[in-house]
Structure formats: C-alpha cells, structure tokens
Write a protein that holds these residues in place. Structure first.
Motif, PDB file in Angstrom:
ATOM      1  N   VAL A 238      36.159  33.018  41.323  1.00 62.44           N
ATOM      2  CA  VAL A 238      34.902  32.538  40.729  1.00 62.44           C
ATOM      3  C   VAL A 238      34.190  33.669  40.006  1.00 62.44           C
ATOM      4  O   VAL A 238      33.667  33.498  38.895  1.00 62.44           O
ATOM      5  CB  VAL A 238      34.001  31.926  41.824  1.00 62.44           C
ATOM      6  CG1 VAL A 238      32.603  31.644  41.277  1.00 62.44           C
ATOM      7  CG2 VAL A 238      34.627  30.650  42.377  1.00 62.44           C
ATOM      8  N   ILE A 239      34.170  34.849  40.626  1.00 57.03           N
ATOM      9  CA  ILE A 239      33.485  35.993  40.025  1.00 57.03           C
ATOM     10  C   ILE A 239      34.190  36.412  38.731  1.00 57.03           C
ATOM     11  O   ILE A 239      33.539  36.713  37.714  1.00 57.03           O
ATOM     12  CB  ILE A 239      33.437  37.165  41.026  1.00 57.03           C
ATOM     13  CG1 ILE A 239      32.486  36.815  42.181  1.00 57.03           C
ATOM     14  CG2 ILE A 239      32.983  38.451  40.345  1.00 57.03           C
ATOM     15  CD1 ILE A 239      32.566  37.772  43.346  1.00 57.03           C
ATOM     16  N   GLU A 241      35.995  34.496  36.723  1.00 55.28           N
ATOM     17  CA  GLU A 241      35.695  33.480  35.698  1.00 55.28           C
ATOM     18  C   GLU A 241      34.283  33.671  35.148  1.00 55.28           C
ATOM     19  O   GLU A 241      34.052  33.554  33.937  1.00 55.28           O
ATOM     20  CB  GLU A 241      35.850  32.081  36.295  1.00 55.28           C
ATOM     21  CG  GLU A 241      37.302  31.704  36.582  1.00 55.28           C
ATOM     22  CD  GLU A 241      37.410  30.324  37.209  1.00 55.28           C
ATOM     23  OE1 GLU A 241      36.360  29.663  37.369  1.00 55.28           O
ATOM     24  OE2 GLU A 241      38.537  29.919  37.550  1.00 55.28           O
ATOM     25  N   ARG A 242      33.329  33.973  36.032  1.00 57.68           N
ATOM     26  CA  ARG A 242      31.959  34.202  35.592  1.00 57.68           C
ATOM     27  C   ARG A 242      31.875  35.404  34.674  1.00 57.68           C
ATOM     28  O   ARG A 242      31.225  35.356  33.621  1.00 57.68           O
ATOM     29  CB  ARG A 242      31.066  34.402  36.814  1.00 57.68           C
ATOM     30  CG  ARG A 242      29.580  34.593  36.497  1.00 57.68           C
ATOM     31  CD  ARG A 242      28.849  35.133  37.706  1.00 57.68           C
ATOM     32  NE  ARG A 242      29.263  36.514  38.001  1.00 57.68           N
ATOM     33  CZ  ARG A 242      29.050  37.120  39.163  1.00 57.68           C
ATOM     34  NH1 ARG A 242      28.462  36.477  40.158  1.00 57.68           N
ATOM     35  NH2 ARG A 242      29.431  38.365  39.339  1.00 57.68           N
ATOM     36  N   GLU A 243      32.556  36.488  35.048  1.00 59.62           N
ATOM     37  CA  GLU A 243      32.504  37.710  34.240  1.00 59.62           C
ATOM     38  C   GLU A 243      33.184  37.517  32.892  1.00 59.62           C
ATOM     39  O   GLU A 243      32.693  38.013  31.877  1.00 59.62           O
ATOM     40  CB  GLU A 243      33.165  38.868  34.993  1.00 59.62           C
ATOM     41  CG  GLU A 243      32.415  39.318  36.235  1.00 59.62           C
ATOM     42  CD  GLU A 243      31.029  39.854  35.908  1.00 59.62           C
ATOM     43  OE1 GLU A 243      30.851  40.413  34.809  1.00 59.62           O
ATOM     44  OE2 GLU A 243      30.124  39.703  36.740  1.00 59.62           O
ATOM     45  N   ALA A 246      30.909  35.527  30.677  1.00 60.60           N
ATOM     46  CA  ALA A 246      29.854  36.395  30.145  1.00 60.60           C
ATOM     47  C   ALA A 246      30.397  37.321  29.065  1.00 60.60           C
ATOM     48  O   ALA A 246      29.726  37.593  28.056  1.00 60.60           O
ATOM     49  CB  ALA A 246      29.243  37.213  31.287  1.00 60.60           C
ATOM     50  N   SER A 375      30.406  42.708  41.214  1.00 60.02           N
ATOM     51  CA  SER A 375      29.786  42.013  42.337  1.00 60.02           C
ATOM     52  C   SER A 375      29.919  42.842  43.610  1.00 60.02           C
ATOM     53  O   SER A 375      30.895  43.571  43.797  1.00 60.02           O
ATOM     54  CB  SER A 375      30.446  40.639  42.532  1.00 60.02           C
ATOM     55  OG  SER A 375      29.827  39.924  43.576  1.00 60.02           O
TER      56      SER A 375
END
Length: 456
Positions: A238-239, A241-243, A246, A375
């Motif tokens: 998840v992290i 994919e988020r990064e 962004a 993170s």
C-alpha cells in the motif's frame, strides 16, 4: 540430411567451445581473499553462538546459526581444495619451467665450451696477427678486427646468459619450494576444518534433538509469523502504491511546468477532431478524432512515473547492485530470502520477503543507500518498520526498537535510522527487504543477498 546433421554438430561444438572459453578460473589472490572472507563469517557466527549459548534452552536462532556456520565451513573446505588444485597446477608449471631452463643451461654450457676450445686453438698472438695480415686489403682487415671484437663480446654474452639462467633456476626453485610449503599449510588447514566440520555437525544434531517434541509449538510460531509477514507485506505494498502515485503526480506537474516554460500547450485541444490534413493540406474537421499510437517504451526504460531526479537515483541504486552496504555494521544472515524448508520441520515451507540479519544487541540500523523516508510505522507489535524510497526501489528495515528518522526526511548512505530490537527469541535481529515498483501497480520483491556487498 547428413549435411544438416553435420552443420548441427559444428554449431553445437562451437557453442560448447565458446562456453568453455567463457570460464576463467579464479586467481590465487582471489581464492585467498575468498578464504579470508569465509573465515571471517565463521568467526562472526561463532561469536554470536557464544552469546546465544547463554540461553541454556535450545532455540531456533541457535539452530539457524549452526546451520549457517556448517554451510560456511563446507564452502571453506571447498575453497581450500580449489586453492590446493591451483597450487598443484603452479607446481607442475614451475617444474616444467625449471626443466626447460636446465636444458637451456646445458646448451649454453656446450656452446660456451666450443667457444673456449676455439679461443684456445687461436690463443697465440702470432695466430691473431696472421689472421689479420692475411687480409686481402684494408677493408678486409677492418672486417676481421670487427669479427674478433664481436667474438669476444659473444663469449661475454654467453657467460652472462649462463649466469642469468642459473639465477632464474635458483629463483624458480625458491618459488617452487614456497608453493610446496603453502600447499602443506593448506592441507593442514583442510584437515583442521574437516575436524571442525564434524564438531559442527554434532552440535547441530544436539540442538535438533533439544528442539524435538516442540513441533506443535513451532507450527504455531510459523503460522503466527506468516500472518504477521502477510500483514507487513500488504502494508508495504500500500505504501509503495501511494508513493508511486505521488511520484506520478509530481512528474506530471513537473512536465506541465516544463511545457509551460517552453511555450507549448499544456492540455490537448478542446476540439477532439482529427488534425490530419485533408486534400488541400489543411485539417479536415469532418473526420473523427483518432489519437496517434504511443511509441512502445524500451524494455530497459525507466518508469514514466518518476521525475528525472528520481530516475537518476533509481539508476544509481541499480548500478550498485552487489555493492550496497549492509544495514548493520556487523552481523550474519540467519534466515534467507524466498521459499525454503523450515530448518527443523523440513515438510513446512517458510516464505521470506527479505533476509534476517542477526547482529549485536542495541546495534544501529543504517540506510544502505541514500533516499527519502517513505514511512515509519508498526503493524500492531512493539517493533517499528522504516521504508526508504530510492526512485522506484524501496528498502525495508523491519524490527527496530526505536527510530531516529521521520517521514519525508532525506537520508544518506550508512546514516543511522534506528536501533535494532530483539525478536521473539530474544535475539537482536533486523529483517531487511528490497522492493521494486515495475509500474501499473506491479511490485517485485528482490533478493537482498544479491544486492548487499561483501564489506559491512
């Protein structure tokens, strides 16, 4: 048909010959360096085992450390055998060179003896003068003088060659004796390592016996670790994919600024009509809009979701494949990457997203490469996890008791990011992972053992 078979055999022999030529045996210096590296790893493991033995009960950490030392010991014995083989080849080569030099020396002595006999026969001054006065003219006399001078120089060169060859033989014999001494030392080391290997096997079997009867307890522990690992892997995904989302937004904004600075349109035309020229060379607004086909990206092209700076960082990270620093200053790998049998319950498969590195208590955990902290989080336990982004690569440091970095912070190579925590067995262990975002939501877990270098 016979012609085709002949061509096939020729092609096969060519491929086999090419493959044989590709292999380059390691040099003596490389083998010695490898032996030292393996011995250092064994020494580190033995030091850790001394710490583990303070816990009187047999533990899985002790078993893993013993199995690791056992494997390293076997590798060391294999390396010693390879060194002995290399020295044997050198001894054979040196013996042949000594034989060739001795034959050369004998030939030089024979020729020098012939020169001495000739000089003895023409030793009188009368014979020399007669040789000169028998010249037909002045030029002939000069030629004879030069001949006599060259003959004397030739005899001197013969003496020098004999002495030089004798020195070469003595030097080669010295090297040969040195190689034989090194071989004797390696044979003694090989014998010592074989005895130590038997001791390692006995220790390992003892620990295995101590752990027998705990299969049900181990099965529960394996299942618990699997659930925790899946939860961590899902959070990491998840992290990432988020990064990357962004990073895509950042890259799009940067591209818009670049186009605006160049005076080019940032957004496509509002009229979705085909702008292909009609017969008069002007766009035909009556035709439907057909978007041009995008050019296929190269297989090795960087993801289009990153800025040029992030692309350069990812390329630099990838360029250090096999040379990254370890996440701790000292330590050894206690559990390996990928799916492999459990050290005790061989029928149970363990899936590791990274590698476990056992280190010293309260050791500092370091960033293996420069990047940005994505993170800092925990999955419900007391241990903390740090993720550092390096373009489309991510390094994960799992099992920290405390953290000294925060989200969005830039970190340098080997910068401390936290302190290692103890695992469930009370051993200071950090789990290190490397992930890569391949675009379109694809994420790949990489084997950290192939990325970290030899030096800590």
């Amino acid at each position: 048909m016979r012609k085709s078979c002949l061509l096939f055999l020729l092609a096969f022999s060519f491929v086999a010959t090419a493959q044989q030529k590709e292999y380059v045996p390691p040099t003596k210096a490389q083998l010695e360096a490898k032996r030292k590296e393996i011995q250092d790893a064994i020494n580190d493991t033995e030091h850790q085992l001394e710490e583990i033995k303070k816990n009187k009960n047999a533990t899985m950490s002790q078993l893993r450390a013993l199995q690791y030392k056992l494997a390293q010991r076997q590798t060391l014995i294999g390396n010693i055998n390879e060194e002995i083989g290399s020295i044997d080849n050198t001894i054979v080569s040196s013996s042949k060179e000594i034989m060739t030099l001795k034959q050369k020396l004998e030939l030089l002595k024979v020729r020098y003896a012939q020169s001495l006999r000739y000089a003895y026969q023409t030793r009188s001054s009368y014979d020399m003068l007669a040789f000169l006065f028998s010249s037909q003219d002045f030029n002939d006399a000069v030629r004879r003088m030069k001949y006599l001078k060259k003959f004397r120089e030739f005899r001197k060169q013969q003496v020098d060659q004999i002495r030089q060859t004798q020195n070469q033989i003595e030097h080669k014999i010295g090297d040969l004796n040195k190689e034989k001494q090194e071989k004797d030392q390696l044979l003694l080391n090989q014998k010592q390592q074989t005895v130590a290997l038997q001791g390692d096997v006995q220790q390992t079997n003892t620990v295995i016996q101590g752990l027998k009867g705990k299969e049900a307890e181990l099965a529960k522990e394996i299942e618990k670790n699997r659930i925790v690992a899946n939860r961590i892997n899902k959070a990491i995904g998840v992290i990432i994919e988020r990064e990357m989302a962004a990073a895509l937004k950042k890259a799009e904004d940067e591209e818009k600024r670049r186009l605006a600075a160049a005076g080019k349109p940032v957004t496509p035309a509002s009229n979705p009509k085909d702008t292909r020229p009609a017969g008069n060379g002007k766009p035909d607004p009556s035709l439907p809009y057909i978007a041009p086909k995008p050019k296929p990206a190269k297989a090795d092209a960087p993801p289009l979701m990153m800025t040029p700076t992030e692309v350069a960082l990812a390329a630099n990270f990838e360029g250090n494949h096999g040379k990254l620093y370890w996440p701790v200053a000292q330590g050894s790998i206690s559990d390996h990457f990928g799916t492999h049998p459990h050290p005790l319950a061989k029928s149970v498969m363990v899936d590791q997203a990274g590698i476990d590195i056992r280190t010293s208590p309260s050791a500092a955990v370091r960033a293996v490469f420069e990047g940005t902290v994505s993170s800092v989080f925990s999955t419900g336990g007391s241990d903390l996890i740090v993720i550092i982004q390096h373009g489309n690569y991510f390094t994960v440091y799992n099992g920290l008791a405390s953290v000294s970095v925060k989200n969005g912070q830039h970190v340098d190579t080997r910068q401390p990011i936290g302190i290692v925590a103890n695992n469930d067995e009370g051993e200071p262990t950090v789990n290190f992972q490397i992930w890569k975002s391949a675009g379109k939501g694809a994420k790949v877990k990489l084997n950290p053992e192939t990325w970290i270098g030899k030096a800590h």
